[in-house]
Scaffold this motif. Sequence first.
Motif, PDB file in Angstrom:
ATOM      1  N   LEU A  26      93.698  73.172  16.473  1.00 50.72           N
ATOM      2  CA  LEU A  26      93.131  72.620  17.701  1.00 50.72           C
ATOM      3  C   LEU A  26      91.772  73.174  17.761  1.00 50.72           C
ATOM      4  CD1 LEU A  26      93.439  70.893  20.171  1.00 50.72           C
ATOM      5  CD2 LEU A  26      94.571  72.706  21.231  1.00 50.72           C
ATOM      6  N   GLY A  27      91.578  74.737  17.963  1.00 49.06           N
ATOM      7  CA  GLY A  27      90.261  75.197  18.215  1.00 49.06           C
ATOM      8  C   GLY A  27      89.144  74.655  17.160  1.00 49.06           C
ATOM      9  N   ALA A  28      89.552  74.560  16.142  1.00 45.00           N
ATOM     10  CA  ALA A  28      88.605  73.788  15.227  1.00 45.00           C
ATOM     11  C   ALA A  28      88.190  72.368  15.351  1.00 45.00           C
ATOM     12  CB  ALA A  28      88.997  74.063  13.445  1.00 45.00           C
ATOM     13  N   LEU A  29      89.235  71.459  15.723  1.00 44.27           N
ATOM     14  CA  LEU A  29      89.022  70.025  16.141  1.00 44.27           C
ATOM     15  C   LEU A  29      88.030  70.236  17.502  1.00 44.27           C
ATOM     16  CD1 LEU A  29      92.255  68.537  15.638  1.00 44.27           C
ATOM     17  CD2 LEU A  29      90.195  67.903  14.587  1.00 44.27           C
ATOM     18  N   LEU A  30      88.195  71.025  18.279  1.00 43.56           N
ATOM     19  CA  LEU A  30      87.346  71.251  19.578  1.00 43.56           C
ATOM     20  C   LEU A  30      86.068  71.462  19.238  1.00 43.56           C
ATOM     21  CD1 LEU A  30      89.823  72.833  21.988  1.00 43.56           C
ATOM     22  CD2 LEU A  30      89.565  70.442  21.855  1.00 43.56           C
ATOM     23  N   VAL A  31      85.670  72.470  18.324  1.00 45.48           N
ATOM     24  CA  VAL A  31      84.544  72.749  17.998  1.00 45.48           C
ATOM     25  C   VAL A  31      83.881  71.535  17.288  1.00 45.48           C
ATOM     26  CG1 VAL A  31      83.112  74.140  16.336  1.00 45.48           C
ATOM     27  CG2 VAL A  31      84.743  75.249  17.801  1.00 45.48           C
ATOM     28  N   ARG A  32      84.636  70.919  16.394  1.00 49.12           N
ATOM     29  CA  ARG A  32      84.026  69.715  15.715  1.00 49.12           C
ATOM     30  C   ARG A  32      83.493  68.652  16.696  1.00 49.12           C
ATOM     31  NH1 ARG A  32      85.428  68.006   9.950  1.00 49.12           N
ATOM     32  NH2 ARG A  32      84.768  70.442   9.801  1.00 49.12           N
ATOM     33  N   VAL A  33      84.375  68.575  17.558  1.00 48.35           N
ATOM     34  CA  VAL A  33      84.078  67.641  18.683  1.00 48.35           C
ATOM     35  C   VAL A  33      82.579  67.929  19.415  1.00 48.35           C
ATOM     36  CG1 VAL A  33      84.723  66.629  20.955  1.00 48.35           C
ATOM     37  CG2 VAL A  33      86.377  66.542  19.282  1.00 48.35           C
ATOM     38  N   ALA A  34      82.719  69.100  19.717  1.00 48.15           N
ATOM     39  CA  ALA A  34      81.536  69.715  20.320  1.00 48.15           C
ATOM     40  C   ALA A  34      80.263  69.534  19.261  1.00 48.15           C
ATOM     41  CB  ALA A  34      81.638  71.061  20.997  1.00 48.15           C
ATOM     42  N   LYS A  35      80.377  69.812  18.275  1.00 47.89           N
ATOM     43  CA  LYS A  35      79.285  69.919  17.292  1.00 47.89           C
ATOM     44  C   LYS A  35      78.800  68.697  16.748  1.00 47.89           C
ATOM     45  CE  LYS A  35      79.634  74.833  15.513  1.00 47.89           C
ATOM     46  NZ  LYS A  35      79.438  75.403  14.469  1.00 47.89           N
ATOM     47  N   SER A  36      79.596  67.497  16.909  1.00 50.22           N
ATOM     48  CA  SER A  36      79.465  66.338  16.293  1.00 50.22           C
ATOM     49  C   SER A  36      78.151  65.599  16.554  1.00 50.22           C
ATOM     50  CB  SER A  36      80.802  65.497  16.441  1.00 50.22           C
ATOM     51  OG  SER A  36      80.665  65.026  17.830  1.00 50.22           O
ATOM     52  N   ASP A  37      77.628  65.939  18.061  1.00 50.77           N
ATOM     53  CA  ASP A  37      76.232  65.129  18.255  1.00 50.77           C
ATOM     54  C   ASP A  37      75.000  66.035  17.842  1.00 50.77           C
ATOM     55  OD1 ASP A  37      76.734  67.088  20.278  1.00 50.77           O
ATOM     56  OD2 ASP A  37      76.500  65.895  21.799  1.00 50.77           O
ATOM     57  N   HIS A  38      75.494  67.275  17.264  1.00 51.46           N
ATOM     58  CA  HIS A  38      74.432  68.229  16.780  1.00 51.46           C
ATOM     59  C   HIS A  38      73.609  68.722  18.080  1.00 51.46           C
ATOM     60  CE1 HIS A  38      74.931  66.895  13.011  1.00 51.46           C
ATOM     61  NE2 HIS A  38      74.541  65.453  13.286  1.00 51.46           N
ATOM     62  N   ASN A  39      74.494  69.118  19.208  1.00 49.54           N
ATOM     63  CA  ASN A  39      74.045  69.729  20.434  1.00 49.54           C
ATOM     64  C   ASN A  39      75.178  70.447  21.096  1.00 49.54           C
ATOM     65  OD1 ASN A  39      72.636  70.368  22.720  1.00 49.54           O
ATOM     66  ND2 ASN A  39      73.189  68.331  23.970  1.00 49.54           N
ATOM     67  N   GLU A  95     102.536  67.883  23.207  1.00 50.46           N
ATOM     68  CA  GLU A  95     101.562  68.963  22.717  1.00 50.46           C
ATOM     69  C   GLU A  95     100.396  68.141  22.164  1.00 50.46           C
ATOM     70  OE1 GLU A  95     103.270  73.233  22.129  1.00 50.46           O
ATOM     71  OE2 GLU A  95     104.250  71.678  20.953  1.00 50.46           O
ATOM     72  N   ARG A  96     100.568  67.180  21.120  1.00 46.79           N
ATOM     73  CA  ARG A  96      99.599  66.477  20.485  1.00 46.79           C
ATOM     74  C   ARG A  96      98.738  65.798  21.531  1.00 46.79           C
ATOM     75  NH1 ARG A  96     102.054  62.416  17.215  1.00 46.79           N
ATOM     76  NH2 ARG A  96     103.888  62.804  18.078  1.00 46.79           N
ATOM     77  N   LEU A  97      99.700  65.100  22.609  1.00 47.87           N
ATOM     78  CA  LEU A  97      98.761  64.556  23.801  1.00 47.87           C
ATOM     79  C   LEU A  97      97.830  65.673  24.591  1.00 47.87           C
ATOM     80  CD1 LEU A  97      98.477  61.882  25.125  1.00 47.87           C
ATOM     81  CD2 LEU A  97     100.253  62.361  26.651  1.00 47.87           C
ATOM     82  N   GLY A  98      98.486  66.691  24.734  1.00 48.32           N
ATOM     83  CA  GLY A  98      97.314  67.803  25.196  1.00 48.32           C
ATOM     84  C   GLY A  98      96.349  68.128  24.059  1.00 48.32           C
ATOM     85  N   ALA A  99      96.512  68.040  23.098  1.00 46.96           N
ATOM     86  CA  ALA A  99      95.340  68.418  22.166  1.00 46.96           C
ATOM     87  C   ALA A  99      94.352  67.305  22.337  1.00 46.96           C
ATOM     88  CB  ALA A  99      95.828  68.468  20.739  1.00 46.96           C
ATOM     89  N   LEU A 100      94.596  66.160  22.424  1.00 49.68           N
ATOM     90  CA  LEU A 100      93.934  64.977  22.559  1.00 49.68           C
ATOM     91  C   LEU A 100      93.071  65.098  23.863  1.00 49.68           C
ATOM     92  CD1 LEU A 100      92.603  62.547  21.189  1.00 49.68           C
ATOM     93  CD2 LEU A 100      94.232  61.123  22.476  1.00 49.68           C
ATOM     94  N   GLU A 101      93.806  65.446  24.797  1.00 50.72           N
ATOM     95  CA  GLU A 101      93.447  65.716  26.132  1.00 50.72           C
ATOM     96  C   GLU A 101      92.068  66.829  26.333  1.00 50.72           C
ATOM     97  OE1 GLU A 101      94.179  67.906  30.429  1.00 50.72           O
ATOM     98  OE2 GLU A 101      95.805  66.612  29.767  1.00 50.72           O
ATOM     99  N   ALA A 102      92.512  67.809  25.429  1.00 53.01           N
ATOM    100  CA  ALA A 102      91.491  68.946  25.384  1.00 53.01           C
ATOM    101  C   ALA A 102      90.174  68.502  24.312  1.00 53.01           C
ATOM    102  CB  ALA A 102      92.152  70.156  24.617  1.00 53.01           C
ATOM    103  N   MET A 103      90.255  67.540  23.537  1.00 52.39           N
ATOM    104  CA  MET A 103      89.216  67.109  22.842  1.00 52.39           C
ATOM    105  C   MET A 103      88.491  66.254  23.733  1.00 52.39           C
ATOM    106  SD  MET A 103      90.491  66.215  19.002  1.00 52.39           S
ATOM    107  CE  MET A 103      92.331  66.288  19.299  1.00 52.39           C
ATOM    108  N   TRP A 104      89.004  65.529  24.815  1.00 54.73           N
ATOM    109  CA  TRP A 104      88.335  64.715  25.734  1.00 54.73           C
ATOM    110  C   TRP A 104      87.647  65.675  26.794  1.00 54.73           C
ATOM    111  CZ3 TRP A 104      86.416  60.342  25.557  1.00 54.73           C
ATOM    112  CH2 TRP A 104      87.071  59.173  24.968  1.00 54.73           C
ATOM    113  N   GLN A 105      88.297  66.523  27.106  1.00 53.62           N
ATOM    114  CA  GLN A 105      87.452  67.675  27.829  1.00 53.62           C
ATOM    115  C   GLN A 105      86.199  68.304  27.464  1.00 53.62           C
ATOM    116  OE1 GLN A 105      89.745  70.711  29.968  1.00 53.62           O
ATOM    117  NE2 GLN A 105      91.744  69.728  29.683  1.00 53.62           N
TER     118      GLN A 105
END
Length: 150
Positions: A26-39, A95-105
Amino acid sequence: MFAHLFRHFKGNKPKDLPEPDEKLALGALLVRVAKSDHNYNVREIRRIDRIFQQLFGLNVVAAAKMRATCERLEEHAPHMDVFSEMIREGVDFDERLGALEAMWQVALADGAERPEELAVVDRAKHALGLSEADNALARASAVRQLDEQG
C-alpha cells in the motif's frame, strides 16, 4: 503467500530492502500515486505519513521510516500491479476500499487533480477488483478526510 509476485523483483531489488507485505505494498502504491505527476511534494509526503500513522498506529518517526522504505520499494518495482495484486489477494474488501481511499487522499493532497495521478488511481482500482461505485465512495470519503484534517 506472495512469493510468486516477487519474481519481478529478482535482480532489481537491493538486498537491504524487505520483502513487501500488504502494508508496504500500500505504501509503495501511495508513493507511486504521489510521484506520478513528477511533483512529489511536502503535502503528499505528509499525507502518506499521516495515513501510516492512522492505519498502522505508527508514531511520526516510524511513519517516516516506513515511507522511506516504500519510496525505495516503489523505485525498484516493475509496475504497480504487483502491489495491487498483493493487496487484492491479502486483504478483504473493506481494506481494499480503504487502500483506494488512501490513494485518493494522496492524489488530492496538493489540491490539484492531475491526470497522471488519476490514471494511477484508476489503474489501481481495477487491479484491486473495485468498481466505479466503490471508487466514488472512496473518493468522497477521501475528500471528507482531507476537509476534516486540513
